[in-house]
Structures are given as C-alpha cells and as structure tokens.
Motif scaffolding. Structure first.
Motif, short mmCIF file in Angstrom:
data_model
loop_
_atom_site.label_atom_id
_atom_site.label_comp_id
_atom_site.label_asym_id
_atom_site.label_seq_id
_atom_site.Cartn_x
_atom_site.Cartn_y
_atom_site.Cartn_z
N PHE B 15 0.95 -1.23 0.01
CA PHE B 15 0.10 -0.04 -0.02
C PHE B 15 0.90 1.16 -0.28
N PRO B 35 -4.37 8.94 -3.79
CA PRO B 35 -3.42 7.83 -3.27
C PRO B 35 -2.59 8.53 -2.15
N MET B 39 -3.90 5.62 0.84
CA MET B 39 -3.17 4.52 1.01
C MET B 39 -2.25 4.45 2.00
N ASN C 107 -9.34 0.95 -1.65
CA ASN C 107 -7.99 0.92 -1.85
C ASN C 107 -7.32 0.12 -2.85
N LEU C 111 -5.29 1.04 -6.04
CA LEU C 111 -4.08 0.53 -6.25
C LEU C 111 -3.87 -0.12 -7.86
#
Lengths: 93, 107, 192
Positions: B15, B35, B39, C107, C111
């Motif tokens: 991550f 992000p 993340m 997430n 990703l």
C-alpha cells in the motif's frame, strides 16, 4: 527477525525518497505539501521499526505518537497559511 | 506468528508503494491527493498492527501498554488523515486550481 | 452576492440547529454526564500514556483530569446530545467494521488504477454535488470523513444543511454515493 525489520526500513526509506521528488519539484506549493505529508506518515512507521531494532520500543512509541500529532498540525497550519496568503493577494489587486 | 507479522508487513509495504508511485504518476493536484492521503493511512494500519502483534511476543504489562499505544496511533491516524486532506483540498479550491480533465497535458 | 446569501443561509441554519442556548436551559439542573465521560476518557489516556500504577502518579492523574474536565467538559459533547450517547456510540462501533471493509475494497481499486500502464485513459476526475438527508453535526462530520477515507472520493465542501461537493476520480467511485453509506450512518445516529 531483525534482518526483516532492517530491510523493511530500507524499503520505506526508498519510498520516502520517491515522495521527496514531489516535495522538491512539485509544480505548486500544495503538491509539495502532499509530498511532506506522505513522508511524515512513513516516518511514524519507521520510528517504531527503529525502536524494535534497538529493543527500546517503549521509548520510541512515544516519539512516534508525538510525531504523528506534529505532522497533522504542521499540514493543517501550512494549508491554512497558503489559503490566507492567496486572499491577501486578492485584496491588493 | 512470525508469518502473520511478515505477511501484514508486506501488505502494508504494497500500500505504501502504491501511495508513493501514485503521488508521482497521477496528473494533477486533486487526483494526487487520492493515493497520498488514503493509501498511506491503510499502509500504516497494516504495518502498525503487524508491529503491535510482534511486540506481544513476551506478554507482560509493559508490552501490552506499548501495543495499546500503537493502536492509539492507528486510531489517531484514521481520525486526522481525512481532516488534513480536507485542509489541503480546501486550500486548493480557494486558490482557484481547476481539476484536470481528460485529454489535457499532465501538470 | 450569491455567495453572501448562501453564507447568510448557512448562518441561519446553524442558528436553528444550536438548540442548547444557555437561556433555554433550566439553570437549576446541573448535568454531570459530559463531565464524567470526559473525565473517564482522559483518565484512560493518562494511564495508557504514563504506564505507572503507583499511588502518587494515579493521584496526579486524577487531579489534573478533574481540573481539565471541569474547564472543558462541555466542549466535547453538547448536553442534549448526551441522551442517546451510549447507544449511538455502540452503533458506531458496529458501523466501523463495515467502513473498514469498504475502505479496503476501494483501496484495492485505487491500487489497480495506480499501477495500470494506461492510467490516464482510465481516470476521469470530476467534481459533483449532491444533497444529503443527514441533519446532525456529528453525523455530517462522520459522513464527510467516511467519504474522504474511501479512496476515489474526497469531500471538498459541506454546508450546514447537508450540501456536499465531492471530487471523484472515476465513474465507478462516483456511482457509490450517497448510497448505502448514508443509510448506515443515518441508522447509526438514529436519524433514519
């Protein structure tokens, strides 16, 4: 297990260098702020890894907690500051 | 036990890597925030839980307190990260940055 | 001009929602609930952070927590909201695992976008608005933070009467809102 922690820490440092690119060459000020925030959130994990490597995690966890607080306050203060500066320019024109 | 810790550490590193690469690759300021802030939050959740589990190897009151402190850090990150992101977005909107749309050059 | 009107409207809204004026409250009744909860939370944090259990440090903790909760006990909780407090706290605890699962799924989506070689064709950033049915301050803040924590969407602005501006990264993230998350938050804060 110490070996694994050392390699994890090295990988984290490489990721911090990647984020440092955005913090140094970001086109706007706010891009730099994003880079600084990302580096800070990785530093919290890195501090606890260092504590586990040196077997002094009870001391380093306090430092990590204080760093997490400080990172949050710094990002909030910087974003408020640049918002105000823009308003100042608007008044001058 | 060690295997669980290592797997959680690797998930967290994936991550974090996604966050760092996302900051570099996304085209503009608003999409870079996606992000960057979140993340990283997910990565710190996995890595800190892994370290808290590893810390409980020798179960005493002191290590239990340390692990609880790690959980407190996770809770704090989950509370503070959206607020920090919202602060940055608010500054961007007030500074008049327009969002990137399809077909433009990356900034 | 329009912005000024909107500001005025939101000011009015906040005036209406501020139900606990000191004038409206009967002055004879004292409420200890907020002070007690603040004291307990702070004493738990004191024990956690100090890690010492001898009487000296515990006494210091009791004294300082009592002083701080005496001065700022009404900052953390409004008194009227204390009525449903334990139940809504419990429901919020039941809500958080679902939120964690949603955060994890989203997430994975971001990703996938990050490492996709043709990412610039896939993403479609846009700002859109919607109106939420939630009313309470705490519910609105929880909803805004949940939207921000779910990757793909960031809350840009929330007004007092529930107007949300949200930045979404692609169409798939946009379609999930307001949807199930709002229903679950309304249930958790019993506004259903």
């Amino acid at each position: 297990m110490d070996q694994i922690f050392i390699y994890t820490g090295l990988l984290l440092i490489i990721l911090m260098v990647l984020s440092l690119y955005r913090a140094l060459f970001g086109p706007t000020v706010l891009d730099r702020l994003i880079g600084a925030n990302a580096i800070g959130s990785k530093t919290v994990v890195l501090l606890i890894l260092i504590g586990l490597i040196y077997h002094r995690v009870d001391m380093f966890v306090d430092i990590a907690l204080a760093y997490a607080l400080l990172n949050f306050i710094a990002v909030l203060a910087a974003s408020r500051y640049f918002q105000k500066k823009r308003g100042l320019y608007d008044e001058l024109h | 036990m060690d295997i669980i810790v290592i797997v959680l550490l690797i998930i967290g590193l994936v991550f974090f890597t996604g966050g760092a690469v996302g900051i570099l690759r996304f085209p503009d300021f608003y999409s870079r925030l996606h992000p960057a802030g979140k993340m990283d939050t997910m990565g710190s959740l996995f890595m800190l839980i892994a370290l808290a589990l590893f810390n409980l190897h020798h179960f005493t009151l002191a290590t239990l307190l340390t692990s609880l402190k790690l959980i407190v850090i996770v809770v704090f990150v989950f509370l503070s990260s959206p607020t920090a992101i919202h602060g940055i977005v608010d500054a961007g909107v007030r500074a008049g940055l327009t969002p990137w749309t399809k077909g433009e050059k990356r900034r | 001009m329009e912005a000024l009107e909107q500001q005025e409207k939101s000011l009015e809204g906040s005036r209406e929602s501020g139900r606990d004026r000191p004038a409206n409250r009967p002055p004879s009744r004292k409420r200890f609930g907020p002070y007690l909860v603040t004291f307990l939370i702070m004493f738990f944090l004191w024990i956690l952070l100090s890690g010492k259990f001898d009487p000296f440090h515990l006494t210091l903790g009791v004294i300082s927590c009592a002083i701080v909760s005496f001065f700022s006990g009404d900052l953390l909780f409004d008194s009227p909201r204390m009525k449903g407090f334990p139940r809504s706290w419990w429901r919020f605890l039941l809500y958080s695992p679902w939120l964690l699962y949603q955060i994890f799924l989203a997430n994975l989506h971001v990703l996938f976008l990050t490492f996709h070689p043709k990412m610039l064709d896939l993403i479609d950033p846009q700002i859109f608005r919607f109106r939420s049915k939630l009313r309470g301050d705490l519910a609105l803040v929880t909803f805004a933070n949940s939207i921000t924590l779910t990757p793909g969407t960031i809350t840009i602005y929330v007004s007092v009467d529930g107007d949300f501006s949200v930045h979404a990264i692609d169409q798939q993230s946009k379609q999930g809102l307001p949807g199930e998350m709002e229903i679950r938050i309304a249930r958790a804060f019993s506004e259903g």
